[in-house]
Write a protein that holds these residues in place. Sequence first.
Motif, PDB file in Angstrom:
ATOM      1  N   THR A  14       0.829  -1.207   0.000  1.00 30.52           N
ATOM      2  CA  THR A  14       0.000   0.000   0.000  1.00 30.52           C
ATOM      3  C   THR A  14       0.861   1.253   0.000  1.00 30.52           C
ATOM      4  OG1 THR A  14      -1.737  -1.166   1.217  1.00 30.52           O
ATOM      5  CG2 THR A  14      -1.802   1.237   1.238  1.00 30.52           C
ATOM      6  N   ALA A  15       1.929   1.231   0.813  1.00 29.04           N
ATOM      7  CA  ALA A  15       2.823   2.384   0.894  1.00 29.04           C
ATOM      8  C   ALA A  15       3.529   2.640  -0.438  1.00 29.04           C
ATOM      9  CB  ALA A  15       3.853   2.163   2.002  1.00 29.04           C
ATOM     10  N   GLU A  16       3.863   1.514  -1.126  1.00 30.30           N
ATOM     11  CA  GLU A  16       4.569   1.655  -2.402  1.00 30.30           C
ATOM     12  C   GLU A  16       3.656   2.130  -3.512  1.00 30.30           C
ATOM     13  OE1 GLU A  16       6.227  -2.165  -3.026  1.00 30.30           O
ATOM     14  OE2 GLU A  16       7.985  -1.795  -1.766  1.00 30.30           O
ATOM     15  N   ARG A  17       2.367   1.710  -3.432  1.00 27.17           N
ATOM     16  CA  ARG A  17       1.436   2.067  -4.501  1.00 27.17           C
ATOM     17  C   ARG A  17       1.150   3.558  -4.551  1.00 27.17           C
ATOM     18  NH1 ARG A  17      -1.143  -2.780  -3.257  1.00 27.17           N
ATOM     19  NH2 ARG A  17      -2.672  -1.745  -1.916  1.00 27.17           N
ATOM     20  N   ALA A  18       1.061   4.200  -3.381  1.00 29.58           N
ATOM     21  CA  ALA A  18       0.703   5.623  -3.347  1.00 29.58           C
ATOM     22  C   ALA A  18       1.720   6.493  -4.092  1.00 29.58           C
ATOM     23  CB  ALA A  18       0.535   6.084  -1.906  1.00 29.58           C
ATOM     24  N   PRO A  19       3.038   6.385  -3.787  1.00 33.39           N
ATOM     25  CA  PRO A  19       4.009   7.173  -4.553  1.00 33.39           C
ATOM     26  C   PRO A  19       3.998   6.822  -6.035  1.00 33.39           C
ATOM     27  CG  PRO A  19       5.012   6.328  -2.551  1.00 33.39           C
ATOM     28  CD  PRO A  19       3.684   5.645  -2.692  1.00 33.39           C
ATOM     29  N   LYS A  20       3.764   5.536  -6.350  1.00 28.33           N
ATOM     30  CA  LYS A  20       3.725   5.129  -7.756  1.00 28.33           C
ATOM     31  C   LYS A  20       2.551   5.798  -8.474  1.00 28.33           C
ATOM     32  CE  LYS A  20       3.813   1.067 -10.735  1.00 28.33           C
ATOM     33  NZ  LYS A  20       3.830  -0.409 -10.795  1.00 28.33           N
ATOM     34  N   GLN A  21       1.410   5.867  -7.812  1.00 31.24           N
ATOM     35  CA  GLN A  21       0.242   6.522  -8.393  1.00 31.24           C
ATOM     36  C   GLN A  21       0.492   8.020  -8.555  1.00 31.24           C
ATOM     37  OE1 GLN A  21      -2.821   5.379  -5.662  1.00 31.24           O
ATOM     38  NE2 GLN A  21      -3.185   3.397  -6.647  1.00 31.24           N
ATOM     39  N   ASP A  22       1.165   8.618  -7.574  1.00 32.37           N
ATOM     40  CA  ASP A  22       1.489  10.041  -7.665  1.00 32.37           C
ATOM     41  C   ASP A  22       2.406  10.313  -8.856  1.00 32.37           C
ATOM     42  OD1 ASP A  22      -0.020  10.574  -5.441  1.00 32.37           O
ATOM     43  OD2 ASP A  22       1.680  10.594  -4.046  1.00 32.37           O
ATOM     44  N   ARG A  23       3.400   9.443  -9.030  1.00 30.59           N
ATOM     45  CA  ARG A  23       4.315   9.596 -10.163  1.00 30.59           C
ATOM     46  C   ARG A  23       3.578   9.436 -11.485  1.00 30.59           C
ATOM     47  NH1 ARG A  23       7.703   6.474  -6.841  1.00 30.59           N
ATOM     48  NH2 ARG A  23       7.274   4.604  -8.086  1.00 30.59           N
ATOM     49  N   SER A  24       2.648   8.491 -11.505  1.00 30.61           N
ATOM     50  CA  SER A  24       1.880   8.250 -12.727  1.00 30.61           C
ATOM     51  C   SER A  24       1.032   9.468 -13.076  1.00 30.61           C
ATOM     52  CB  SER A  24       0.986   7.023 -12.537  1.00 30.61           C
ATOM     53  OG  SER A  24       0.208   6.791 -13.689  1.00 30.61           O
ATOM     54  N   ARG A  25       0.388  10.067 -12.071  1.00 36.96           N
ATOM     55  CA  ARG A  25      -0.428  11.268 -12.317  1.00 36.96           C
ATOM     56  C   ARG A  25       0.439  12.425 -12.779  1.00 36.96           C
ATOM     57  NH1 ARG A  25      -3.552   9.409  -7.794  1.00 36.96           N
ATOM     58  NH2 ARG A  25      -2.163  10.522  -6.360  1.00 36.96           N
ATOM     59  N   ALA A  26       1.620  12.561 -12.171  1.00 34.98           N
ATOM     60  CA  ALA A  26       2.530  13.641 -12.551  1.00 34.98           C
ATOM     61  C   ALA A  26       3.012  13.457 -13.991  1.00 34.98           C
ATOM     62  CB  ALA A  26       3.715  13.700 -11.593  1.00 34.98           C
ATOM     63  N   THR A  27       3.307  12.223 -14.367  1.00 32.19           N
ATOM     64  CA  THR A  27       3.745  11.936 -15.734  1.00 32.19           C
ATOM     65  C   THR A  27       2.635  12.257 -16.723  1.00 32.19           C
ATOM     66  OG1 THR A  27       5.256  10.185 -15.022  1.00 32.19           O
ATOM     67  CG2 THR A  27       4.524  10.124 -17.311  1.00 32.19           C
ATOM     68  N   ARG A  28       1.433  11.845 -16.392  1.00 28.70           N
ATOM     69  CA  ARG A  28       0.283  12.112 -17.269  1.00 28.70           C
ATOM     70  C   ARG A  28       0.086  13.615 -17.459  1.00 28.70           C
ATOM     71  NH1 ARG A  28      -4.642   9.778 -18.937  1.00 28.70           N
ATOM     72  NH2 ARG A  28      -6.346  11.279 -19.006  1.00 28.70           N
ATOM     73  N   GLN A  29       0.179  14.373 -16.355  1.00 30.80           N
ATOM     74  CA  GLN A  29      -0.013  15.821 -16.441  1.00 30.80           C
ATOM     75  C   GLN A  29       1.077  16.471 -17.295  1.00 30.80           C
ATOM     76  OE1 GLN A  29      -1.004  17.760 -12.787  1.00 30.80           O
ATOM     77  NE2 GLN A  29      -0.259  19.755 -13.467  1.00 30.80           N
ATOM     78  N   ARG A  30       2.330  16.037 -17.129  1.00 30.23           N
ATOM     79  CA  ARG A  30       3.417  16.587 -17.945  1.00 30.23           C
ATOM     80  C   ARG A  30       3.183  16.309 -19.425  1.00 30.23           C
ATOM     81  NH1 ARG A  30       6.902  14.260 -14.199  1.00 30.23           N
ATOM     82  NH2 ARG A  30       7.762  12.839 -15.781  1.00 30.23           N
ATOM     83  N   LEU A  31       2.701  15.119 -19.728  1.00 30.04           N
ATOM     84  CA  LEU A  31       2.427  14.773 -21.117  1.00 30.04           C
ATOM     85  C   LEU A  31       1.311  15.635 -21.701  1.00 30.04           C
ATOM     86  CD1 LEU A  31       2.660  10.885 -20.870  1.00 30.04           C
ATOM     87  CD2 LEU A  31       4.054  12.330 -22.371  1.00 30.04           C
ATOM     88  N   LEU A  32       0.265  15.855 -20.930  1.00 30.52           N
ATOM     89  CA  LEU A  32      -0.857  16.660 -21.409  1.00 30.52           C
ATOM     90  C   LEU A  32      -0.427  18.101 -21.667  1.00 30.52           C
ATOM     91  CD1 LEU A  32      -3.678  15.319 -19.052  1.00 30.52           C
ATOM     92  CD2 LEU A  32      -3.393  14.824 -21.484  1.00 30.52           C
ATOM     93  N   GLU A  33       0.319  18.667 -20.732  1.00 34.45           N
ATOM     94  CA  GLU A  33       0.775  20.047 -20.892  1.00 34.45           C
ATOM     95  C   GLU A  33       1.749  20.172 -22.059  1.00 34.45           C
ATOM     96  OE1 GLU A  33       2.261  20.882 -17.015  1.00 34.45           O
ATOM     97  OE2 GLU A  33       0.272  21.302 -16.171  1.00 34.45           O
ATOM     98  N   ALA A  34       2.633  19.194 -22.208  1.00 33.92           N
ATOM     99  CA  ALA A  34       3.590  19.213 -23.314  1.00 33.92           C
ATOM    100  C   ALA A  34       2.870  19.058 -24.653  1.00 33.92           C
ATOM    101  CB  ALA A  34       4.618  18.093 -23.148  1.00 33.92           C
ATOM    102  N   ALA A  35       1.822  18.258 -24.684  1.00 36.27           N
ATOM    103  CA  ALA A  35       1.074  18.051 -25.927  1.00 36.27           C
ATOM    104  C   ALA A  35       0.410  19.342 -26.385  1.00 36.27           C
ATOM    105  CB  ALA A  35       0.026  16.955 -25.731  1.00 36.27           C
ATOM    106  N   VAL A  36      -0.191  20.069 -25.464  1.00 35.82           N
ATOM    107  CA  VAL A  36      -0.826  21.336 -25.833  1.00 35.82           C
ATOM    108  C   VAL A  36       0.217  22.336 -26.321  1.00 35.82           C
ATOM    109  CG1 VAL A  36      -2.077  23.346 -24.934  1.00 35.82           C
ATOM    110  CG2 VAL A  36      -2.843  21.043 -24.375  1.00 35.82           C
ATOM    111  N   ALA A  37       1.344  22.415 -25.618  1.00 36.05           N
ATOM    112  CA  ALA A  37       2.407  23.338 -26.024  1.00 36.05           C
ATOM    113  C   ALA A  37       2.928  22.993 -27.414  1.00 36.05           C
ATOM    114  CB  ALA A  37       3.545  23.314 -25.001  1.00 36.05           C
TER     115      ALA A  37
END
Length: 211
Positions: A14-37
């Motif tokens: 459970t402890a490992e999944r939370a940071p992994k999910q946070d990293r996944s959300r951060a990666t997704r957001q970076r991709l979305l912002e980069a795509a628009v740019a």
Amino acid sequence: MGGVNTGVSTGTGTAERAPKQDRSRATRQRLLEAAVACLAEHGWTGSTVAVVAERAGVSRGAAQHHFPTREDLFTAAVEYVAEERSTALRALFPEGTAGDRRAAVTAIVDLFTGPLFRAALHLWVAASNEDQLRPRVTELEARVGRETHRIAVDLLAADESRPGTRETVQGLLDMARGLGLANLLTDDRARRERVVAQWAALLDEVLDSAP
């Protein structure tokens, strides 16, 4: 012993999944912002998944894990930023515009003169030539358009139960879109400010007039 080991394993997982999910959300957001740019700067032809991944600082494989196709990536990107802009626009006037329709009109016009509009325009042009992309962009534009209309109604304190009010608000949005198109080629700020002032005065007259 078996019970103790199981408990430890579950807690660690459970402890490992939370940071992994946070990293996944951060990666997704970076991709979305980069795509628009990328779409705003290079258009559809120059905006590949590989280009976006490089700009976002992630591998192409990671990009395709989140967005299996190019169409998935760019429609999601424009929708994401549209939602962010809508949230930001509402946050500018958390208690309404207090009758200052010029401030409301200025904020609405600003939606159509930034990188989001430029990116969306490239997506529309691509969709006109891409059969797979067209229905997705048409649906996206309909949803974004409805949300923008609702925001405009709220900011203008417009009563849509009155005849002609809905068309007046839609006319404002169409005008703002036209100013956004003009701004693609030249910095039309001075003329835009005069048009905004005139529209604000017209809205005061039309929306506040006796039924």
